[in-house]
Design an enzyme around this catalytic site. Structure first.
Site, PDB file in Angstrom:
ATOM      1  N   LYS A 111       0.815  -1.351  -0.009  1.00 41.05           N
ATOM      2  CA  LYS A 111       0.013  -0.101   0.100  1.00 41.05           C
ATOM      3  C   LYS A 111       1.002   1.353  -0.001  1.00 41.05           C
ATOM      4  O   LYS A 111       0.474   2.142  -0.791  1.00 41.05           O
ATOM      5  CB  LYS A 111      -0.891   0.006   1.000  1.00 41.05           C
ATOM      6  CG  LYS A 111      -1.905  -1.082   1.051  1.00 41.05           C
ATOM      7  CD  LYS A 111      -3.366  -0.689   1.835  1.00 41.05           C
ATOM      8  CE  LYS A 111      -4.272  -1.772   1.527  1.00 41.05           C
ATOM      9  NZ  LYS A 111      -5.537  -1.780   2.440  1.00 41.05           N
ATOM     10  N   LYS A 192      -6.858 -10.667  -5.143  1.00 43.42           N
ATOM     11  CA  LYS A 192      -8.159 -11.082  -4.368  1.00 43.42           C
ATOM     12  C   LYS A 192      -9.376 -10.303  -4.721  1.00 43.42           C
ATOM     13  O   LYS A 192      -9.342  -9.188  -5.226  1.00 43.42           O
ATOM     14  CB  LYS A 192      -7.879 -11.121  -2.872  1.00 43.42           C
ATOM     15  CG  LYS A 192      -7.611  -9.654  -2.278  1.00 43.42           C
ATOM     16  CD  LYS A 192      -7.598  -9.849  -0.880  1.00 43.42           C
ATOM     17  CE  LYS A 192      -7.675  -8.327  -0.215  1.00 43.42           C
ATOM     18  NZ  LYS A 192      -7.785  -8.089   1.085  1.00 43.42           N
ATOM     19  N   LYS A 195     -12.748  -5.242  -1.738  1.00 45.95           N
ATOM     20  CA  LYS A 195     -13.822  -4.127  -1.646  1.00 45.95           C
ATOM     21  C   LYS A 195     -13.234  -2.972  -2.348  1.00 45.95           C
ATOM     22  O   LYS A 195     -14.219  -2.108  -2.782  1.00 45.95           O
ATOM     23  CB  LYS A 195     -13.985  -3.670  -0.060  1.00 45.95           C
ATOM     24  CG  LYS A 195     -14.139  -4.926   0.913  1.00 45.95           C
ATOM     25  CD  LYS A 195     -14.634  -4.334   2.122  1.00 45.95           C
ATOM     26  CE  LYS A 195     -13.850  -4.821   3.445  1.00 45.95           C
ATOM     27  NZ  LYS A 195     -12.892  -4.073   3.994  1.00 45.95           N
TER      28      LYS A 195
HETATM   29  P1  TYM Z   1     -10.464  -6.279   5.731  1.00 48.58           P
HETATM   30  O1  TYM Z   1     -11.850  -5.281   6.266  1.00 48.58           O
HETATM   31  O2  TYM Z   1      -9.591  -5.934   4.854  1.00 48.58           O
HETATM   32  O3  TYM Z   1     -11.246  -7.801   5.766  1.00 48.58           O
HETATM   33  C1  TYM Z   1     -11.992  -8.418   6.326  1.00 48.58           C
HETATM   34  C2  TYM Z   1     -11.747  -9.903   6.454  1.00 48.58           C
HETATM   35  O4  TYM Z   1     -12.243 -10.415   5.135  1.00 48.58           O
HETATM   36  C3  TYM Z   1     -11.023 -11.218   4.699  1.00 48.58           C
HETATM   37  N1  TYM Z   1     -11.062 -11.176   3.329  1.00 48.58           N
HETATM   38  C4  TYM Z   1     -10.997 -12.002   2.470  1.00 48.58           C
HETATM   39  N2  TYM Z   1     -11.203 -13.442   2.744  1.00 48.58           N
HETATM   40  C5  TYM Z   1     -11.236 -14.172   1.514  1.00 48.58           C
HETATM   41  N3  TYM Z   1     -11.193 -13.816   0.225  1.00 48.58           N
HETATM   42  C6  TYM Z   1     -11.021 -12.352   0.115  1.00 48.58           C
HETATM   43  N4  TYM Z   1     -11.224 -11.892  -1.214  1.00 48.58           N
HETATM   44  C7  TYM Z   1     -11.068 -11.534   1.072  1.00 48.58           C
HETATM   45  N5  TYM Z   1     -10.985 -10.017   1.127  1.00 48.58           N
HETATM   46  C8  TYM Z   1     -10.899  -9.904   2.617  1.00 48.58           C
HETATM   47  C9  TYM Z   1      -9.835 -10.468   5.460  1.00 48.58           C
HETATM   48  O5  TYM Z   1      -8.968 -11.463   5.543  1.00 48.58           O
HETATM   49  C10 TYM Z   1     -10.633 -10.229   6.742  1.00 48.58           C
HETATM   50  O6  TYM Z   1     -10.403 -11.510   7.642  1.00 48.58           O
HETATM   51  N6  TYM Z   1      -7.148  -5.304   9.314  1.00 48.58           N
HETATM   52  C11 TYM Z   1      -8.617  -6.189   9.271  1.00 48.58           C
HETATM   53  C12 TYM Z   1      -9.526  -5.698  10.001  1.00 48.58           C
HETATM   54  C13 TYM Z   1      -9.297  -5.960  11.507  1.00 48.58           C
HETATM   55  C14 TYM Z   1      -9.251  -7.168  12.034  1.00 48.58           C
HETATM   56  C15 TYM Z   1      -8.629  -6.946  13.440  1.00 48.58           C
HETATM   57  C16 TYM Z   1      -9.125  -8.685  11.909  1.00 48.58           C
HETATM   58  C17 TYM Z   1      -8.775  -5.127  12.364  1.00 48.58           C
HETATM   59  N7  TYM Z   1      -8.808  -5.537  13.505  1.00 48.58           N
HETATM   60  C18 TYM Z   1      -8.624  -7.847  14.417  1.00 48.58           C
HETATM   61  C19 TYM Z   1      -9.277  -9.565  12.668  1.00 48.58           C
HETATM   62  C20 TYM Z   1      -8.730  -9.258  13.994  1.00 48.58           C
HETATM   63  C21 TYM Z   1      -8.837  -5.798   7.653  1.00 48.58           C
HETATM   64  O7  TYM Z   1      -8.523  -4.870   7.289  1.00 48.58           O
HETATM   65  O8  TYM Z   1      -9.685  -6.498   7.060  1.00 48.58           O
END
Ligand code: TYM
Length: 326
Positions: A111, A192, A195
């Site tokens: 990023k 992947k 969003k």
């Molecule tokens: P974020 O918001 O990018 O994604 C949320 C969750 O969805 C999963 N994910 C996917 N899994 C499979 N295929 C995909 N294409 C895909 N895109 C997203 C991500 O792995 C994630 O589990 N930093 C984290 C949010 C967060 C968090 C935490 C998670 C903040 N604090 C504490 C767990 C524990 C994030 O940006 O996820």
């Protein structure tokens, strides 16, 4: 009872990737564990956000979680930014994290390359994520594979803190489901399904209407063979569609290969479109119901009260151990 926790950042629109990678996993696990689920709204600020858009998305995300089957009776559901102890804990943890560790995170490297100027928050965000997890003594963190490295950093920080200041944190483990590990973009299956992707044709948003869902799946990139066979290296498009089908139908990859033996890709895609539509339409109906009631506010009020109580105790314990007291 062991504890699990996961969070989703309210950026872009929630996609089928998030549903399969995170929400669906939580839904399965909510019966076996004490479960915590939150909207990681502070994490959204690492890149510029329009406040009105962010406000709308936070509500949208919450309503969608619950509409997707996250049961508020079985999960503590809350908004990260309403718990002011979490950033305070994050600061204490930042001072136990090496710059080298944080700057080695793959997501940070990727990023930060995309922008000429990026915030310090982009670098320290995995530490905030560690605080999200560690404050509540979480055993398992269900995430997609892209977040595994961040959970591992949380482990490293916890181990180090425990060593220096005495036993304070449970050491968490990432929990990566076998299917749906990483749902890929339908147009470009080398990346992947994200969003924040700008080309919406490769991404199924949970709020997409039936017509566009079908159009996107029928237009998914495949290959020149005519063989529904799982091979992520040589047939990434077909393998991705098989992963989606497997996650939504609970069928194994072998069962799917048998089911579509000798059939063309058109028939296969139509079946996938059907199951995605069957999954998403009821979710969308429940989502609209939730947005038009006060249910969400009641759920959040209950969640944040409990979350703050837990975080406050951990914060006080940490401060004491670190010598921050009169
Ligand atoms: P974020 O918001 O990018 O994604 C949320 C969750 O969805 C999963 N994910 C996917 N899994 C499979 N295929 C995909 N294409 C895909 N895109 C997203 C991500 O792995 C994630 O589990 N930093 C984290 C949010 C967060 C968090 C935490 C998670 C903040 N604090 C504490 C767990 C524990 C994030 O940006 O996820």
């Amino acid at each position: 009872m062991k504890k699990i926790l996961t969070g989703l950042k309210p950026t872009g629109e929630l996609t089928l990737g998030n549903y399969i990678g995170a929400i669906k996993q939580m839904q399965k696990l909510q019966d076996q564990y004490e479960s915590y689920l939150f909207v990681a709204d502070l994490h959204a600020l690492t890149v510029p956000q329009d406040p009105n858009e962010l406000r709308r998305r936070i509500k949208d995300f919450l309503a969608l979680y619950i509409a997707c089957g996250i049961d508020p009776k079985k999960n503590m559901i809350y908004l990260q930014s309403e718990n002011e102890y979490i950033p305070a804990i994050s600061w204490l943890l930042e001072c136990s994290t090496y710059y080298g560790e944080a700057s080695r995170m793959i997501q940070f490297k990727e990023k930060s390359k995309q922008h000429k100027n990026f915030s310090v928050g982009l670098l320290t965000y995995p530490v905030l994520m560690a605080a999200d997890i560690l404050y509540a003594d979480i055993d398992f963190v269900p995430v997609g594979i892209d977040q595994k490295q961040h959970v591992e950093l949380a482990r490293d920080i916890a181990i180090r803190f425990n060593k220096v200041y005495g036993d304070t944190f449970v050491i968490p483990e990432p929990l990566i489901s076998e299917v749906g590990i990483k749902i890929k973009d339908l147009k470009d299956p080398s990346k992947k399904m994200s969003k924040s992707e700008e080309n919406p044709n490769g991404v199924i948003a949970l709020l997409d209407d039936e017509k566009s869902i079908r159009k996107k799946i029928m237009g998914a990139t495949t290959d020149s063979e005519m063989n529904v066979h799982f091979d992520e290296v040589n047939k990434p498009g077909i393998s991705n569609l098989m992963n989606i089908y497997s996650a939504l139908s609970n069928k194994t990859i072998e069962e799917i290969e048998k089911e579509f033996e000798g059939q063309n890709y058109g028939t296969f895609k139509k079946k996938i479109a059907d199951i995605v539509v069957e999954t998403l339409i009821p979710i969308q109906e429940r989502y609209h119901e939730l947005l038009n009631s006060d249910e969400l506010d009641l759920i959040l009020d209950e969640g944040i009260t409990k979350s703050k109580e837990i975080a406050k105790n951990k914060y006080i314990e940490m401060k004491k151990k670190m010598g921050l007291e009169r």
